[in-house]
Structure formats: C-alpha cells, structure tokens
Design a protein around this motif. Structure first.
Motif, PDB file in Angstrom:
ATOM      1  N   GLY A 139      80.582  75.289   3.615  1.00 60.95           N
ATOM      2  CA  GLY A 139      80.926  75.630   4.982  1.00 60.95           C
ATOM      3  C   GLY A 139      82.403  75.514   5.306  1.00 60.95           C
ATOM      4  N   SER A 140      83.185  75.091   4.339  1.00 59.63           N
ATOM      5  CA  SER A 140      84.602  74.839   4.608  1.00 59.63           C
ATOM      6  C   SER A 140      85.508  76.038   4.358  1.00 59.63           C
ATOM      7  CB  SER A 140      85.089  73.657   3.764  1.00 59.63           C
ATOM      8  OG  SER A 140      85.152  74.012   2.391  1.00 59.63           O
ATOM      9  N   SER A 141      84.951  77.170   3.989  1.00 59.33           N
ATOM     10  CA  SER A 141      85.797  78.316   3.625  1.00 59.33           C
ATOM     11  C   SER A 141      86.702  78.775   4.763  1.00 59.33           C
ATOM     12  CB  SER A 141      84.929  79.473   3.141  1.00 59.33           C
ATOM     13  OG  SER A 141      84.088  79.922   4.187  1.00 59.33           O
ATOM     14  N   LYS A 142      86.273  78.578   6.004  1.00 63.20           N
ATOM     15  CA  LYS A 142      87.100  78.969   7.154  1.00 63.20           C
ATOM     16  C   LYS A 142      88.453  78.259   7.142  1.00 63.20           C
ATOM     17  CE  LYS A 142      87.317  78.822  12.173  1.00 63.20           C
ATOM     18  NZ  LYS A 142      86.644  78.476  13.416  1.00 63.20           N
ATOM     19  N   PHE A 143      88.515  77.120   6.512  1.00 57.53           N
ATOM     20  CA  PHE A 143      89.719  76.302   6.546  1.00 57.53           C
ATOM     21  C   PHE A 143      90.635  76.536   5.349  1.00 57.53           C
ATOM     22  CE2 PHE A 143      86.203  74.082   8.651  1.00 57.53           C
ATOM     23  CZ  PHE A 143      86.656  74.199   9.946  1.00 57.53           C
ATOM     24  N   SER A 144      90.445  77.655   4.656  1.00 61.18           N
ATOM     25  CA  SER A 144      91.321  77.959   3.520  1.00 61.18           C
ATOM     26  C   SER A 144      92.746  78.170   4.012  1.00 61.18           C
ATOM     27  CB  SER A 144      90.832  79.208   2.788  1.00 61.18           C
ATOM     28  OG  SER A 144      91.149  80.358   3.545  1.00 61.18           O
ATOM     29  N   SER A 145      93.687  77.918   3.151  1.00 57.07           N
ATOM     30  CA  SER A 145      95.093  78.083   3.540  1.00 57.07           C
ATOM     31  C   SER A 145      95.412  79.553   3.815  1.00 57.07           C
ATOM     32  CB  SER A 145      96.018  77.513   2.469  1.00 57.07           C
ATOM     33  OG  SER A 145      95.786  78.143   1.229  1.00 57.07           O
ATOM     34  N   ASP A 146      94.736  80.495   3.131  1.00 60.56           N
ATOM     35  CA  ASP A 146      94.986  81.918   3.375  1.00 60.56           C
ATOM     36  C   ASP A 146      94.684  82.278   4.830  1.00 60.56           C
ATOM     37  OD1 ASP A 146      95.694  82.246   0.735  1.00 60.56           O
ATOM     38  OD2 ASP A 146      93.769  83.091   0.129  1.00 60.56           O
ATOM     39  N   ARG A 147      93.537  81.872   5.321  1.00 65.98           N
ATOM     40  CA  ARG A 147      93.166  82.176   6.695  1.00 65.98           C
ATOM     41  C   ARG A 147      94.075  81.459   7.671  1.00 65.98           C
ATOM     42  NH1 ARG A 147      91.507  79.952  11.134  1.00 65.98           N
ATOM     43  NH2 ARG A 147      91.215  78.005  10.031  1.00 65.98           N
ATOM     44  N   THR A 148      94.355  80.211   7.398  1.00 62.42           N
ATOM     45  CA  THR A 148      95.187  79.416   8.291  1.00 62.42           C
ATOM     46  C   THR A 148      96.590  80.009   8.408  1.00 62.42           C
ATOM     47  OG1 THR A 148      93.939  77.452   7.661  1.00 62.42           O
ATOM     48  CG2 THR A 148      96.046  77.090   8.759  1.00 62.42           C
ATOM     49  N   MET A 207      86.808  70.399   1.494  1.00 58.81           N
ATOM     50  CA  MET A 207      86.692  71.497   0.531  1.00 58.81           C
ATOM     51  C   MET A 207      86.382  71.002  -0.877  1.00 58.81           C
ATOM     52  SD  MET A 207      89.826  73.882   1.720  1.00 58.81           S
ATOM     53  CE  MET A 207      89.443  75.331   2.667  1.00 58.81           C
ATOM     54  N   ASN A 208      86.671  69.746  -1.132  1.00 62.25           N
ATOM     55  CA  ASN A 208      86.438  69.181  -2.452  1.00 62.25           C
ATOM     56  C   ASN A 208      85.182  68.322  -2.515  1.00 62.25           C
ATOM     57  OD1 ASN A 208      88.689  70.008  -4.265  1.00 62.25           O
ATOM     58  ND2 ASN A 208      89.849  69.307  -2.490  1.00 62.25           N
ATOM     59  N   GLY A 209      84.324  68.446  -1.511  1.00 66.07           N
ATOM     60  CA  GLY A 209      83.025  67.787  -1.553  1.00 66.07           C
ATOM     61  C   GLY A 209      82.947  66.424  -0.908  1.00 66.07           C
ATOM     62  N   ALA A 268      97.505  83.088   7.776  1.00 65.94           N
ATOM     63  CA  ALA A 268      97.417  84.378   8.461  1.00 65.94           C
ATOM     64  C   ALA A 268      97.265  84.200   9.971  1.00 65.94           C
ATOM     65  CB  ALA A 268      96.244  85.189   7.893  1.00 65.94           C
ATOM     66  N   GLU A 269      96.456  83.221  10.381  1.00 66.70           N
ATOM     67  CA  GLU A 269      96.278  82.968  11.810  1.00 66.70           C
ATOM     68  C   GLU A 269      97.575  82.465  12.447  1.00 66.70           C
ATOM     69  OE1 GLU A 269      93.730  79.805  14.324  1.00 66.70           O
ATOM     70  OE2 GLU A 269      92.537  81.123  13.039  1.00 66.70           O
ATOM     71  N   TYR A 270      98.269  81.556  11.780  1.00 72.80           N
ATOM     72  CA  TYR A 270      99.566  81.085  12.282  1.00 72.80           C
ATOM     73  C   TYR A 270     100.551  82.241  12.361  1.00 72.80           C
ATOM     74  CZ  TYR A 270      98.762  76.029  12.337  1.00 72.80           C
ATOM     75  OH  TYR A 270      98.335  74.773  12.637  1.00 72.80           O
ATOM     76  N   ARG A 271     100.563  83.083  11.319  1.00 76.80           N
ATOM     77  CA  ARG A 271     101.471  84.234  11.286  1.00 76.80           C
ATOM     78  C   ARG A 271     101.254  85.118  12.507  1.00 76.80           C
ATOM     79  NH1 ARG A 271      99.250  87.866   7.237  1.00 76.80           N
ATOM     80  NH2 ARG A 271      98.088  88.575   9.040  1.00 76.80           N
ATOM     81  N   ASP A 272      99.988  85.390  12.826  1.00 79.97           N
ATOM     82  CA  ASP A 272      99.669  86.305  13.917  1.00 79.97           C
ATOM     83  C   ASP A 272      99.789  85.667  15.300  1.00 79.97           C
ATOM     84  OD1 ASP A 272      99.124  88.185  11.971  1.00 79.97           O
ATOM     85  OD2 ASP A 272      96.952  87.878  12.050  1.00 79.97           O
ATOM     86  N   LYS A 273      99.275  84.454  15.454  1.00 76.49           N
ATOM     87  CA  LYS A 273      99.168  83.859  16.789  1.00 76.49           C
ATOM     88  C   LYS A 273     100.328  82.947  17.185  1.00 76.49           C
ATOM     89  CE  LYS A 273      94.159  84.126  16.955  1.00 76.49           C
ATOM     90  NZ  LYS A 273      92.913  83.397  17.100  1.00 76.49           N
TER      91      LYS A 273
END
Length: 160
Positions: A133-142, A5-7, A144-149
């Motif tokens: 291309g790294s936006s999928k790996f943001s902590s917000d998504r991660t 994420m930092n290049g 939320a996915e852990y919370r749900d799954k």
C-alpha cells in the motif's frame, strides 16, 4: 515512509502524513496511538491545563538531568514540553497511549505491537500489506507532485 516501503510496521499518531498512510494501508496494518487529527486543535487550545502522566514527567526529568547523557543538548527539547513551551505537539497527552500501543502495560498483558509480533502470520500479513500500500509514497510521485504544485516548473526532456 521509507520504513513503510521496506516492510516495517508503523507506530504513529493519526495526524499529519500518517493520515495519508492510513488511507493507503488501513489503520489495521499499523499501530496508532494518541490524539486524532480532529482532536488536536481543541487539545492545543487547552494544552496548558492538561494533566500529563507522572511517568512522562519522570522521563522528561531524567532527560533534563542528563541521565541519558548530553544534558545541555536536550535542554530545548525538555523546555518545549514543560510549562515553558506548553507541549505544542501534545507529547505528554499521547504518552500513555504510546506505551499501551507498544509495550506491556501495568497489568502485564500484551500491548498491540507485542501481540502482533508474537503472531507471525499476522505480523507478516501486516508487513506485506503495508509495503504493497505504500506505492503512493514513491519518490517519483512525490517529486512530480512537488514539481507541479509547489515549485511550478516543467520537467526537462532528455535530448535522446
């Protein structure tokens, strides 16, 4: 993933979470080495019979003998890649491919990372595309996915 994420450009094996990264940024924007994810199970089955490069054996011996300090600290690591542990993570198998991806090889021609670094336009493009291309790996998504799954909990609503 934080480095991504930092290049930073990744030098990694194509297994585990790296497969997800390849899907998002493309293999052309990183340096992949070693066994592919589909090869790992069969290689693990025959790992005790695989011949590892002499250079790898020498490196492990240097670490085991305390050449880099902390001899006792690294004993379990060395045991895990020697006959005792059977090299479950195939470090010996991947070693030469790692060197070829990162460093100069025996013929002193440039390896993939060296070539890309010298070509500043290419390096910059790879870095930008990796970050984009790294936006999928943001902590917000991660989270939320852990919370749900995994945790299976409901988010708390703010009272205001």
């Amino acid at each position: 993933m934080k480095f991504l994420m930092n290049g930073c450009l990744l030098l990694a094996t194509a297994d585990g979470s790296t497969c997800e990264i390849i899907e998002e940024i493309g293999e052309d924007n990183m340096f992949v080495f070693g066994a592919k994810v589909n090869e790992v199970p069969s290689l693990r089955e025959k790992r005790r019979d695989l011949q590892v490069p002499l250079q790898f054996v020498r490196v492990v011996r240097m670490v085991r003998d305390g050449y880099f300090g902390h001899k006792d600290y690294f004993k379990s690591l060395c045991d895990s890649v020697d006959d005792i542990g059977g090299d479950f993570y195939l470090l010996g198998y991947d070693f030469m491919s790692y060197l070829e991806a990162q460093y100069l090889n025996d013929t002193f021609s440039q390896a993939a990372a060296d070539k890309a670094f010298v070509d500043q336009d290419k390096w910059t493009k790879m870095s930008i595309l990796s970050t984009a291309g790294s936006s999928k790996f943001s902590s917000d998504r991660t989270v939320a996915e852990y919370r749900d799954k995994i945790w299976k909990v409901q988010p708390c609503r703010l009272p205001f």
